[in-house]
Design a protein around this motif. Structure first.
Motif, PDB file in Angstrom:
ATOM      1  N   ALA A  20       0.738  -1.241  -0.051  1.00  0.00           N
ATOM      2  CA  ALA A  20       0.052   0.037  -0.089  1.00  0.00           C
ATOM      3  C   ALA A  20       0.928   1.169  -0.012  1.00  0.00           C
ATOM      4  O   ALA A  20       0.565   2.159  -0.607  1.00  0.00           O
ATOM      5  N   GLN A  21       1.976   1.295   0.652  1.00  0.00           N
ATOM      6  CA  GLN A  21       2.667   2.256   0.857  1.00  0.00           C
ATOM      7  C   GLN A  21       3.521   2.796  -0.400  1.00  0.00           C
ATOM      8  O   GLN A  21       3.837   3.682  -0.980  1.00  0.00           O
ATOM      9  N   ILE A  22       3.964   1.604  -1.207  1.00  0.00           N
ATOM     10  CA  ILE A  22       4.815   1.674  -2.219  1.00  0.00           C
ATOM     11  C   ILE A  22       3.845   2.204  -3.425  1.00  0.00           C
ATOM     12  O   ILE A  22       4.385   2.970  -4.111  1.00  0.00           O
ATOM     13  N   ILE A  23       2.664   1.654  -3.589  1.00  0.00           N
ATOM     14  CA  ILE A  23       1.702   2.072  -4.711  1.00  0.00           C
ATOM     15  C   ILE A  23       1.373   3.452  -4.520  1.00  0.00           C
ATOM     16  O   ILE A  23       1.022   4.384  -5.124  1.00  0.00           O
ATOM     17  N   GLY A  24       1.006   3.826  -3.138  1.00  0.00           N
ATOM     18  CA  GLY A  24       0.533   4.985  -2.770  1.00  0.00           C
ATOM     19  C   GLY A  24       1.460   6.263  -2.530  1.00  0.00           C
ATOM     20  O   GLY A  24       1.165   7.496  -2.422  1.00  0.00           O
ATOM     21  N   GLU A  25       2.887   5.939  -2.748  1.00  0.00           N
ATOM     22  CA  GLU A  25       3.813   7.013  -2.440  1.00  0.00           C
ATOM     23  C   GLU A  25       3.623   7.967  -3.487  1.00  0.00           C
ATOM     24  O   GLU A  25       3.728   9.275  -3.127  1.00  0.00           O
ATOM     25  N   GLY A  26       3.520   7.607  -4.771  1.00  0.00           N
ATOM     26  CA  GLY A  26       3.203   8.525  -5.926  1.00  0.00           C
ATOM     27  C   GLY A  26       2.123   9.618  -5.301  1.00  0.00           C
ATOM     28  O   GLY A  26       2.065  10.611  -5.893  1.00  0.00           O
ATOM     29  N   LEU A  27       0.992   9.008  -5.158  1.00  0.00           N
ATOM     30  CA  LEU A  27      -0.246   9.721  -4.834  1.00  0.00           C
ATOM     31  C   LEU A  27      -0.012  10.783  -3.595  1.00  0.00           C
ATOM     32  O   LEU A  27      -0.518  11.938  -3.650  1.00  0.00           O
ATOM     33  N   GLU A  28       0.859  10.478  -2.702  1.00  0.00           N
ATOM     34  CA  GLU A  28       1.302  11.315  -1.715  1.00  0.00           C
ATOM     35  C   GLU A  28       1.908  12.479  -2.155  1.00  0.00           C
ATOM     36  O   GLU A  28       1.896  13.749  -1.616  1.00  0.00           O
ATOM     37  N   ILE A  29       2.995  12.360  -3.245  1.00  0.00           N
ATOM     38  CA  ILE A  29       3.742  13.471  -3.691  1.00  0.00           C
ATOM     39  C   ILE A  29       2.851  14.488  -4.708  1.00  0.00           C
ATOM     40  O   ILE A  29       3.016  15.402  -4.616  1.00  0.00           O
ATOM     41  N   ALA A  89       1.141  -1.623 -10.949  1.00  0.00           N
ATOM     42  CA  ALA A  89       0.056  -1.002 -10.186  1.00  0.00           C
ATOM     43  C   ALA A  89       0.606   0.319  -9.898  1.00  0.00           C
ATOM     44  O   ALA A  89      -0.028   1.494  -9.822  1.00  0.00           O
ATOM     45  N   ARG A  90       2.103   0.508  -9.507  1.00  0.00           N
ATOM     46  CA  ARG A  90       2.488   1.699  -8.923  1.00  0.00           C
ATOM     47  C   ARG A  90       2.671   2.566  -9.852  1.00  0.00           C
ATOM     48  O   ARG A  90       2.449   3.856  -9.702  1.00  0.00           O
ATOM     49  N   ALA A  91       3.078   2.220 -11.369  1.00  0.00           N
ATOM     50  CA  ALA A  91       2.901   3.154 -12.403  1.00  0.00           C
ATOM     51  C   ALA A  91       1.547   3.798 -12.833  1.00  0.00           C
ATOM     52  O   ALA A  91       1.547   4.798 -13.226  1.00  0.00           O
ATOM     53  N   ILE A  92       0.474   2.729 -12.833  1.00  0.00           N
ATOM     54  CA  ILE A  92      -0.681   3.069 -13.510  1.00  0.00           C
ATOM     55  C   ILE A  92      -1.784   3.844 -12.610  1.00  0.00           C
ATOM     56  O   ILE A  92      -2.917   4.722 -12.878  1.00  0.00           O
ATOM     57  N   VAL A  93      -1.353   3.970 -10.914  1.00  0.00           N
ATOM     58  CA  VAL A  93      -2.201   4.697 -10.144  1.00  0.00           C
ATOM     59  C   VAL A  93      -2.288   5.895 -10.286  1.00  0.00           C
ATOM     60  O   VAL A  93      -3.340   6.689 -10.100  1.00  0.00           O
TER      61      VAL A  93
END
Length: 541
Positions: A383-392, A438-442
């Motif tokens: 969750a943190q890996i995929i959500g990291e870009g969203l936080e930034i 998933a991390r890229a497409i989120v």
């Protein structure tokens, strides 16, 4: 009667997790005779690699435990429960292993020469001169002649395929009786894949070496194996001689695996599609040698004067052998490597942008790296890996909304959202690659560099990922740069194609035209190696 080398009986493996015990391998039994090749096949997470690591006693004990009936006999000696001092005499000397992910298996602080020499010093007490000669011999064996003048190179300076071949050289250094090959050709281009398979077959015959082959590629299994064990959810659901399995499969899961492969064609191109990313006269050179004052005097021309155009809603495929400059070109376009030439994004010249200037564009320009384990932080949950870009990039989102997007991304790549609180080491290689996607497409980007995004995936999941990428491209008009050595995957995705060799473009144009009528000999060799591999079945045996 054949001599039994390895006998596995009632093997079970449990892992302690936050939710209790998880059974990864459940009552598995099979044998390997001297000189025999046994293949373990199945989808990611089926227990193949865990079974192999059990043989080497390399599981994370005591978090991993074996059932009371579990037994692994190597030449009649029980391995389960043996101490480290005994296992060190077995590992490398009697049993060699090619690990699935060379980036994490190789020491980033040691040169490739030191890492290959280490096993020779440890097990054969060779002198430095003897070891140096043997290292050169091994480099030639695995097709790394071009690196003989770069023995002081470190793993990060090599391509994925070159790192994999270094791992194979280490595993073969002491001529083991049993070689465990965990996805040995995953990171290799098709021409080198054929060479490596022929090499393994030749060594097996010449040294009477047994081979435990772990793979999701049934084309390789059909070419190499004598006996096949099909694994699903930790169990062996079918095992029989290779020829019988391919002609008379009995289990529904086996039939599904045999029929699974990337299918379909690229989506219809958007008429007059605008250009998203364009590179003109791109050059990326690395210093090969320096003089005593530190000034470069020789250069490696990793990317040498290349033009590339990525249009909205379309895929440009980039193919070529390992070390041809494919990944370097992608990193240059994303401004993750310094490059000469002109790079534009949606008509904006970003050639001179520094790291700070590029930050706002990172939301629109994403990458899926070739090595999923090296690309994922071991200290962060999924969750943190995929959500990291969203936080930034989406700071206004609430925690609930951010979690909803993470769950949606996991659904899109075929992962159970309930696993989002687990960590990368708890997943198989294929599952980790899906997390990377998933991390890229989120972030719903406009341009994604896909660097071998399916190389670590079993064929059925490859097909799912290709379908997923096509669906996302259709819904969001995404632009892809698709880097791959698997031309079957490229054919299912690409609108345009660039064929690279030694940093230069050998051939470029519409993908359909190149597949139907390649003009250059190099392109023809690549296509023949990739698309006709199955017709060469058992050629080396």
């Amino acid at each position: 009667m054949a001599d039994t080398l390895l006998k596995i009986q009632n093997l079970s493996v449990d892992f302690r997790t936050q939710d209790g015990l998880f059974r990864a391998v459940d009552d598995v039994s099979f044998t390997i005779d001297k000189g025999q090749t046994v293949a373990l096949v199945g989808e990611s997470g089926s227990g193949k690699s865990v079974s192999a690591l059990s043989v080497m006693q390399l599981l994370p004990y005591p978090h991993a435990t074996h059932g009371p009936q579990s037994s692994i006999l190597f030449e009649g000696e029980e391995l389960i429960g043996k101490g480290e001092s005994f296992m060190r005499t077995v590992r490398g000397q009697q049993i060699g292993m090619i690990f699935q992910e060379p980036q994490t298996a190789l020491n980033p602080l040691h040169t490739i020469e030191k890492q290959i020499s280490e096993v020779l010093f440890l097990h054969q007490n060779m002198s430095k001169t003897q070891a140096a000669d043997r290292v050169v011999e091994l480099m030639e064996l695995v097709g790394l002649e071009g690196l003989k003048d770069r023995m002081s190179a470190y793993p990060h300076e090599l391509s994925g395929g070159q790192r994999q071949r270094v791992m194979i050289a280490i595993a073969l250094a002491n001529n083991p009786e049993l070689l465990i090959a965990d996805e040995p050709t995953t990171a290799l281009d098709v021409t080198i894949q054929a060479q490596i398979l022929e090499l393994l077959q030749d060594l097996k015959t010449r040294l009477n070496m047994a081979l435990l082959l772990i793979t999701h590629d049934l084309t390789i299994v059909e070419k190499m194996a004598d006996h096949v064990c099909v694994m699903q959810a930790g169990k062996i659901v079918e095992q029989k001689p290779c020829a019988d399995l391919f002609t008379k499969p009995e289990h529904d899961y086996t039939k599904m695996l045999l029929n699974a492969q990337p299918k379909g064609d690229a989506l219809p191109a958007i008429p007059d599609a605008p250009v998203i990313v364009q590179g003109a006269n791109i050059k990326i050179h690395f210093a090969k040698t320096k003089n005593i004052f530190g000034k470069p005097i020789n250069w490696v021309k990793a990317v040498d004067n290349i033009d590339i155009v990525a249009k909205k809603g379309q895929t440009i495929g980039v193919v070529g052998e390992s070390g041809s400059g494919k990944t370097t070109l992608g990193l240059g376009l994303l401004k993750l490597l310094s490059a000469q030439g002109t790079i534009t994004f949606e008509g904006r010249d970003i050639s001179a942008y520094n790291r700070k200037a590029m930050l706002p564009l990172r939301e629109d320009m994403q990458i899926v790296f070739q090595d999923p384990f090296g690309a994922l932080s071991p200290r962060m949950s999924v969750a943190q890996i995929i959500g990291e870009g969203l936080e930034i990039h989406r700071k206004s989102l609430s925690k609930t909304d951010r979690e909803a997007l993470v769950i949606e991304a996991l659904h899109d790549v075929g992962m159970d959202p309930d696993t989002r609180h687990r960590y990368p080491h708890e997943f198989s290689g294929g599952q980790r690659q899906r997390i990377s996607i998933a991390r890229a497409i989120v972030l719903a980007p406009k341009f994604i560099v896909l660097d071998e995004p399916t190389s670590a995936l079993d064929l059925s999941v490859q097909a799912q990922i290709i379908d997923l990428l096509r669906d996302l491209q259709e819904k969001r008009a995404l632009s892809y740069m698709f880097i791959s050595h698997d031309l079957r995957v490229i054919r299912a995705m690409a609108h345009d194609l660039i064929v690279m060799q030694n940093g230069k473009v050998v051939e470029a144009g519409p993908a359909a035209e190149i597949f139907a009528n390649p003009k250059e000999d190099y392109t023809k060799r690549l296509l023949e190696a990739a698309l006709n591999l199955k017709t060469q079945k058992k050629a080396a045996s």
